[in-house]
Write a protein that holds these residues in place. Sequence first.
Motif: not given
Length: 241
Positions: A57-59, A84-88, A91-97, A111-119
């Motif tokens: 929920i937080l994410g 919600r996708s744009r804010i994720r 604004e939010i960095g996820f680290i999974f088990q 590591v680059e992938l989240p930045l490519t979605y931003r153009g």
Amino acid sequence: MGSEQPAVITLKDVTKVFYTDEVETHALSNVHLEILAGEFVAIGGPSGCGKSTLLSILGLLDTASSGEYMLNNQPVINLSLGERSRIRNREIGFIFQSFNLIGDLSVYENVELPLTYRGMPSSERKQRVQAALERVGMAHRARHLPSQLSGGQQQRVAVARALVGKPSILLADEPTGNLDSKNGDAVMDLLHELHEGGATICMVTHDPRFARYADRTVHLFDGQIVDESQAQEQSAVVSRD
């Protein structure tokens, strides 16, 4: 932590109910939680108590059945899926088990992938990725594939991916769960360093040893917050033998 810090996350009376085969399961009940900028909060409790549901929920990966969630003073209840996708992404960095790295992409590309979605321009992406990998001590492995790394190294790359977008909060779901104790300690030391540098972190963990890294621990039981303990009660950061 001074009260003058703004709240990054505020939950008021949040409840989550799952319906399966006419059975109601209350995963969360009347949860109130505030996380301030620069705070490190651990969420502890037994398996099945609602920790991962709360983190979802937080994410913005899931929505509450009722109650109020404010992220950076903005209500999230009426956000569209796109918002919600744009804010994720921003604004939010996820680290999974389980690290969740993409196997056929290099460390650099993961590591680059989240930045490519931003153009984002490639020159800025390169600068950000290099800085994030250096911060976690993995710049020398930039061209390797995840399969060529140890579990501890993969989790460091996952932390770099979470950091690269400069999020307002890092959400970590059992970040040491798939690691041996030595690598688990190393990843927790890294999160501690990030927190000392000003990062806001919310971490789910079932291990009291790692919860001691946090400023405070929120204890969940049967979907409710039953207790909170502060860092001084947790003997601050774990001492090394």
